[in-house]
Design a protein around this motif. Structure first.
Motif, PDB file in Angstrom:
ATOM      1  N   ILE A 422       0.830  -1.208   0.000  1.00  0.00           N
ATOM      2  CA  ILE A 422       0.000   0.000   0.000  1.00  0.00           C
ATOM      3  C   ILE A 422       0.866   1.261   0.000  1.00  0.00           C
ATOM      4  O   ILE A 422       0.581   2.234  -0.703  1.00  0.00           O
ATOM      5  CB  ILE A 422      -0.955  -0.013   1.208  1.00  0.00           C
ATOM      6  CG1 ILE A 422      -1.982  -1.139   1.042  1.00  0.00           C
ATOM      7  CG2 ILE A 422      -1.679   1.323   1.356  1.00  0.00           C
ATOM      8  CD1 ILE A 422      -2.897  -1.334   2.239  1.00  0.00           C
ATOM      9  N   ILE A 426       0.735   4.381  -2.698  1.00  0.00           N
ATOM     10  CA  ILE A 426       0.503   5.770  -2.287  1.00  0.00           C
ATOM     11  C   ILE A 426       1.577   6.688  -2.870  1.00  0.00           C
ATOM     12  O   ILE A 426       1.323   7.859  -3.179  1.00  0.00           O
ATOM     13  CB  ILE A 426       0.471   5.871  -0.743  1.00  0.00           C
ATOM     14  CG1 ILE A 426      -0.761   5.149  -0.193  1.00  0.00           C
ATOM     15  CG2 ILE A 426       0.464   7.334  -0.280  1.00  0.00           C
ATOM     16  CD1 ILE A 426      -0.764   4.982   1.320  1.00  0.00           C
ATOM     17  N   LEU A 434      -6.977   6.448  -1.149  1.00  0.00           N
ATOM     18  CA  LEU A 434      -6.861   5.047  -0.760  1.00  0.00           C
ATOM     19  C   LEU A 434      -8.264   4.501  -0.508  1.00  0.00           C
ATOM     20  O   LEU A 434      -8.943   4.909   0.433  1.00  0.00           O
ATOM     21  CB  LEU A 434      -5.999   4.907   0.497  1.00  0.00           C
ATOM     22  CG  LEU A 434      -5.846   3.482   1.043  1.00  0.00           C
ATOM     23  CD1 LEU A 434      -5.243   2.554  -0.015  1.00  0.00           C
ATOM     24  CD2 LEU A 434      -5.002   3.479   2.320  1.00  0.00           C
ATOM     25  N   PRO A 437      -9.698   1.155   2.902  1.00  0.00           N
ATOM     26  CA  PRO A 437      -8.324   0.867   3.337  1.00  0.00           C
ATOM     27  C   PRO A 437      -8.124  -0.444   4.089  1.00  0.00           C
ATOM     28  O   PRO A 437      -7.032  -1.014   4.043  1.00  0.00           O
ATOM     29  CB  PRO A 437      -7.996   2.053   4.262  1.00  0.00           C
ATOM     30  CG  PRO A 437      -8.962   3.116   3.890  1.00  0.00           C
ATOM     31  CD  PRO A 437     -10.199   2.422   3.448  1.00  0.00           C
TER      32      PRO A 437
END
Length: 547
Positions: A422, A426, A434, A437
C-alpha cells in the motif's frame, strides 16, 4: 414490495435451487435476475403493466415469478423449497466461503446438515478426502466458521435502522437507545426505552406479543429478534441518556459535575455542564466532550454539507446504472458534482476497463456532463497490484482527474508485505485516494492485516486522501481512525462505492461514521466547493493540454 426485497428473494430462490441440484442454467437465471431487478428504475410500473419480460435477462417465467412475489410476498415454488431444508442447514450458507455448490457436496458426501455437523467434520479432518476441498479449504472453512460464530446474532447498522423504524411504527412508546441510537457500524444488542408506560402496563396492553425476562432484564420478541427494553416512564430523558451513552462518555461527563435526577431533555444535561449538546452518534468518549467544551461541535460534518461523491461504478464495469442515472439521482439529492471511478483492467471479474476504454469513457463523461449541465469528474478505481504498482502506466493515469487505489486480491499477505504494498501505491504520483483501506466486509470477513498508523503517516506525507467507504457492508475506514487522520491533516473522501445510482444515498452512512469520528467539515472533501476540487485535480490544466 421494494426491489431490494425482490432481489433478496430471487437470490434465495437461486440458492435453494442450487442446493437441490437443479439445472445450472436455471440457477444462474435467478442469480442474474436478482442483480438485474436492482437496476430497473421503473420496476413497479413494468410489473403492473406486464412488460417486465421485455427486460434483457428476464423471460416470461421469471417475470411471472417476480410478479407473484411483488403482489403476494412469496411464491409457491419458493415455499416448497423452503420446506425442503431445515433452518439449521440453511444457516450454513451464512458462513463465508461456503456457497450452495460446496454445501450441496458436503450434504451429499458427509450428511452435514448443521453448524455442529460441520464443526465435527472439520475436527475429524473429514473434508480432506472430498473432491474440491482439501487441507487449505478445510483450514479456511475452520477460520471462517470461527469468524461467523463471533458475529452471530449481530446486525449491520443499516439493518438496525430498518428494525428501529418497524419497532417504533408498531410500538410508538419505544425509543431507540444504546448502540443503535449511537449508530454503531455493527450492533449486538437492540435496546429501547419505554416512555409514558410502566413495563407492567406495556405488557398488559400488548398481551399478544411475546415478552420474557432474562437475568432480570426485560425483552420483547419482535420478528425473531430479542429487543431489550428499559423502563423510562418516571424519568424518561435521564434513562434515555444513560442507556444511550457509552461507558467512556458517561464517565467523562461525571468528572465535570453531578447530573440532576429530574430533567426535561438531554440538552438540559449538557447545558448544565457548560457543554454544547452532543448528538447521540458522537457519545463514544473519543474527544467529543472536549470539543463540546470548546463549542466546536458545530464544525463537525453534517448531511447538509455534502456536495457530491467520487467513487461510483457504471455499466461500463460492474455497475448497473448509466452516467445519466447518476446525474439524475445526484441532482435529486442536491449534489453539485459526482465522480465516476469504474474498475481497472486487472479486475476482470468486475468488467475492468482496458486503457483505451477508460480514455474513451473520459470523453463520454465530458460530453454527457456538458449536455446535462452537471459537473462529472473522471476517475478510476485502480487495483493495487501485489507488487504495489497500479493498473496502467502514467500515460493513462495522468489523463484522469483522480485515481482511487484499492486492494481486491492477495488478502492473505503478511502484515509487513501488505503494508509495503500500500505504501508503494501511495507513492505513485497519480494516486489520489486510498479506497476501502482495511478491506473488510462487516459480518462477512475480516480485513487484511496492515499497519494503519504507518499507512496514515504515508498518506499525510504524500498529501493524499483516504476513503471512508460508506457502503453499509464496509464502513471502511473504521470511524475510530478518523481522529488520527484528522490530526495528520489527511482529507477524507466519503464514497458509497455505488453500483446503482440509488446507492448514492449510502453517503448517509458515511456521514454518520464521520460524525462518530468527529470529522470537521473542512477536512471532508465532499463538502469542498467545486472549484477547490477542480484545482486539486488540475482539472483545467489537463483539459488545456488535452492530455
Amino acid at each position: 414490495m421494494k426491489k431490494e426485497e425482490i432481489s433478496s428473494i430471487l437470490k434465495e430462490m437461486a440458492n435453494l435451487l442450487e442446493l437441490s441440484g437443479e439445472n445450472p442454467f436455471k440457477v444462474k437465471a435467478y442469480y442474474d435476475a436478482s442483480r438485474i431487478v436492482l437496476s430497473i428504475e421503473d420496476l413497479e410500473k413494468k410489473i403492473k403493466e406486464g412488460t417486465l419480460n421485455k427486460v434483457k435477462g428476464i423471460g416470461q417465467s421469471l417475470s411471472d415469478f417476480i410478479k407473484r412475489v411483488y403482489f403476494e410476498g412469496t411464491h409457491p415454488a419458493l415455499e416448497e423449497l423452503r420446506q425442503k431444508f431445515s433452518p439449521e442447514f440453511l444457516e450454513l450458507l451464512k458462513i463465508p466461503g461456503l456457497g450452495p455448490k460446496k454445501l450441496f457436496v458436503l450434504q451429499k458426501e458427509l450428511n452435514i446438515t448443521s453448524i455442529q455437523d460441520l464443526k465435527y467434520a472439520i475436527y475429524e479432518n473429514r473434508l480432506l478426502n472430498i473432491s474440491g476441498f482439501g487441507e487449505k479449504t478445510q483450514e479456511k472453512l475452520k477460520e471462517n466458521l470461527k469468524f461467523y460464530e463471533s458475529v452471530r446474532g449481530k446486525v449491520l447498522l443499516s439493518e438496525g435502522i430498518k428494525i428501529e423504524e418497524e419497532v417504533v411504527s408498531k410500538f410508538p412508546q419505544l425509543h431507540a437507545a444504546g448502540q443503535l441510537r449511537r449508530r454503531m457500524p455493527v450492533i449486538d444488542c437492540l435496546e429501547f426505552v419505554l416512555k409514558d408506560f410502566s413495563l407492567k402496563r406495556f405488557q398488559e396492553e400488548l398481551k399478544n406479543s411475546e415478552f420474557f425476562y432474562e437475568n432480570g432484564d426485560f425483552f420483547l420478541k419482535f420478528k425473531d429478534l430479542n429487543i431489550k427494553i428499559y423502563e423510562g416512564y418516571k424519568n424518561f430523558y435521564k434513562v434515555l441518556f444513560e442507556v444511550t451513552g457509552s461507558k467512556e462518555h458517561l464517565e467523562g461527563l461525571k468528572k465535570l459535575g453531578k447530573i440532576k435526577e429530574e430533567i426535561n431533555s438531554e440538552e438540559e444535561i449538557y447545558k448544565s455542564l457548560n457543554l454544547d449538546y452532543i448528538p447521540p452518534e458522537m457519545r463514544e468518549g473519543m474527544g467529543e466532550i472536549e470539543l463540546a467544551r470548546k463549542h466546536l461541535i458545530s464544525k463537525i460534518i453534517n448531511f447538509k454539507d455534502i456536495r457530491g461523491t467520487l467513487h461510483n461504478h457504471t455499466i461500463e464495469s460492474d455497475g448497473s446504472s448509466r452516467i445519466e442515472d447518476y446525474i439524475r439521482v445526484a441532482k435529486e439529492m442536491g449534489f453539485e458534482f459526482v465522480g465516476i471511478a469504474d474498475h481497472s483492467r486487472s479486475a476482470k471479474y468486475a468488467g475492468g476497463l482496458e486503457g483505451e476504454e477508460l480514455l474513451k469513457q473520459r470523453e463520454e463523461i465530458e460530453k454527457i456532463g456538458k449536455e446535462n449541465g452537471f459537473l462529472i469528474f473522471s476517475g478510476v478505481e485502480s487495483d493495487i497490484l501485489v507488487d504495489g504498482n497500479l493498473d496502467y502506466g502514467e500515460e493513462i493515469l495522468e489523463k484522469l482527474d483522480y485515481v482511487v487505489g484499492s486492494i481486491h486480491s492477495h488478502f492473505n499477505l503478511k502484515k509487513e508485505q501488505q503494508t509495503e504494498r500500500i505504501l508503494k501505491a501511495i507513492s505513485n504520483k497519480n494516486f489520489k485516494i486510498l479506497g476501502h483501506p482495511e478491506g473488510r466486509i462487516l459480518l462477512g470477513r475480516k480485513g487484511y492485516e496492515i499497519d494503519m498508523e504507518e499507512v496514515l503517516e504515508k498518506l499525510s506525507q504524500e498529501k493524499k486522501w483516504v476513503e471512508l467507504n460508506s457502503n453499509p457492508l464496509r464502513l471502511d475506514l473504521d470511524w475510530k481512525w478518523l481522529p488520527q487522520a484528522q490530526k495528520l491533516n489527511i482529507p477524507v473522501s466519503i464514497n458509497p462505492d455505488a453500483h446503482y445510482a440509488a446507492d448514492l444515498k449510502d453517503v448517509f452512512y458515511g456521514v454518520i461514521m464521520s460524525r462518530k469520528g468527529l470529522l470537521f467539515k473542512e477536512n471532508c472533501i465532499n463538502a469542498w466547493e467545486k472549484e477547490r476540487l477542480k484545482e486539486e485535480f488540475k482539472y483545467y490544466e489537463k483539459r488545456r493540454k488535452n492530455i
